[in-house]
Design an enzyme around this catalytic site. Structure first.
Site, PDB file in Angstrom:
ATOM      1  N   ASP A  86       1.006  -0.956   0.027  1.00  0.00           N
ATOM      2  CA  ASP A  86       0.165  -0.065   0.441  1.00  0.00           C
ATOM      3  C   ASP A  86       0.877   0.550  -0.160  1.00  0.00           C
ATOM      4  O   ASP A  86       2.288   1.264   1.231  1.00  0.00           O
ATOM      5  CB  ASP A  86      -0.526   0.430   1.442  1.00  0.00           C
ATOM      6  CG  ASP A  86      -1.863  -1.533   1.248  1.00  0.00           C
ATOM      7  OD1 ASP A  86      -2.143  -1.903   0.592  1.00  0.00           O
ATOM      8  OD2 ASP A  86      -2.385  -1.326   2.254  1.00  0.00           O
ATOM      9  N   HIS A 142       5.036  -7.972  -0.241  1.00  0.00           N
ATOM     10  CA  HIS A 142       4.504  -8.620  -0.301  1.00  0.00           C
ATOM     11  C   HIS A 142       4.875  -8.402  -1.858  1.00  0.00           C
ATOM     12  O   HIS A 142       5.706  -7.824  -2.549  1.00  0.00           O
ATOM     13  CB  HIS A 142       2.697  -8.942  -0.844  1.00  0.00           C
ATOM     14  CG  HIS A 142       2.523  -8.373   0.992  1.00  0.00           C
ATOM     15  ND1 HIS A 142       1.881 -10.016   1.234  1.00  0.00           N
ATOM     16  CD2 HIS A 142       1.656  -7.765   1.444  1.00  0.00           C
ATOM     17  CE1 HIS A 142       1.318  -9.646   2.483  1.00  0.00           C
ATOM     18  NE2 HIS A 142       1.893  -8.220   2.786  1.00  0.00           N
ATOM     19  N   SER A 227       8.645   3.888   5.301  1.00  0.00           N
ATOM     20  CA  SER A 227       9.990   3.418   4.641  1.00  0.00           C
ATOM     21  C   SER A 227       9.094   3.868   3.147  1.00  0.00           C
ATOM     22  O   SER A 227       8.482   3.801   2.685  1.00  0.00           O
ATOM     23  CB  SER A 227      10.948   2.496   4.703  1.00  0.00           C
ATOM     24  OG  SER A 227      11.740   3.000   4.362  1.00  0.00           O
TER      25      SER A 227
END
Length: 273
Positions: A86, A142, A227
């Site tokens: 995201d 992911h 980050s």
């Protein structure tokens, strides 16, 4: 003057010992008391979280939370690269002879970003995305493709902020900060997933260091505070979706573009007959 003072403050505060102190507190039981304030301040969508707020024992446990099943569906077309996180797209574009151009007004070389890896030449004319994770975002990373691990490299470095100020006013943040790089081979080429540490990030961790193969969307790693991920595709193997641009937000599992099999002609360097 104000910008110089901010740069000086950032230099002084971007030390690993400060990140370590922050990390120790976020792992302590005392930190659980600030979870409700943290969630409210950053408007975190609590209905997506795997657990109830009261079940998280530390701030770090909440920050690295998993989501309920089905919250991030994986795009079904197998030749699509999906977003691994995201995030907000802060920069994207073709890699120009080994240089990533105009990331917040700065250029980066693939050689510096990848620490002069033997894999770097494969990305000289590829495509890149810079994906910024704010404190509001889900912070697990992911796999953007189904494939196998070629190599993993941990590069020690600074912990400068990767927010707008840090990326604009600090020199070469993406290639000076700590990085954990995963090179993944897939059916139509290779990708490099560059996880860039930042201020107050005490570590970047693999979910399973022994894993050597993944399906698209598998749990790969996580940040312990906000980050950036830099995502690179192999030379001339990828075409981005036309609606994507800097400033667009994406969710993990959404498509970023389509892979195609490179022809012999497309793998040659420009000017080579």
């Amino acid at each position: 003057m104000a910008k110089r003072m901010m740069r000086l403050f950032t230099e002084l505060s971007s030390r690993k010992w400060i990140a370590a102190m922050t990390g120790r507190f976020s792992h302590s039981s005392l930190s659980r008391h600030i979870i409700p304030m943290f969630a409210k301040a950053y408007h975190i969508p609590l209905h997506e979280a795997e657990k109830e707020l009261s079940e998280y024992r530390t701030l770090n446990e909440f920050f690295t939370r998993r989501l309920k099943p089905g919250m991030r569906p994986i795009h079904s077309e197998p030749d699509m690269m999906i977003s691994p996180v995201d995030s907000l797209i802060t920069a994207m574009g073709p890699i120009d002879a080994g240089t990533i151009l105009n990331v917040k007004g700065q250029n980066y070389t693939i050689a510096e970003l990848l620490n002069h890896s033997p894999y770097m030449d494969k990305y000289k004319h590829g495509f890149f995305f810079v994906l910024y994770l704010s404190p509001t975002d889900y912070h697990r990373i992911h796999t953007p493709v189904a494939g196998r691990k070629l190599e993993s490299e941990h590069i020690k470095g600074k912990v400068y902020p990767v927010n707008d100020f840090g990326m604009t006013h600090m020199k070469s943040v993406l290639s000076r900060n700590e990085r954990l790089i995963t090179y993944i081979s897939h059916e139509l080429g290779e990708v490099a997933v560059v996880k860039v540490g930042a201020m107050n990030v005490s570590s970047i961790k693999y979910v399973d260091e022994a894993a050597g193969e993944w399906n698209r969307g598998d749990d790969l790693a996580y940040f312990e505070f906000g980050s950036t991920v830099v995502l690179l595709t192999q030379t001339r193997t990828f075409e981005p979706l036309p609606q994507l641009a800097p400033g667009v937000s994406v969710k993990m599992g959404q498509p970023l573009g389509r892979f195609h099999r490179p022809t012999k002609a497309s793998t040659k360097e420009p000017g080579v007959q």
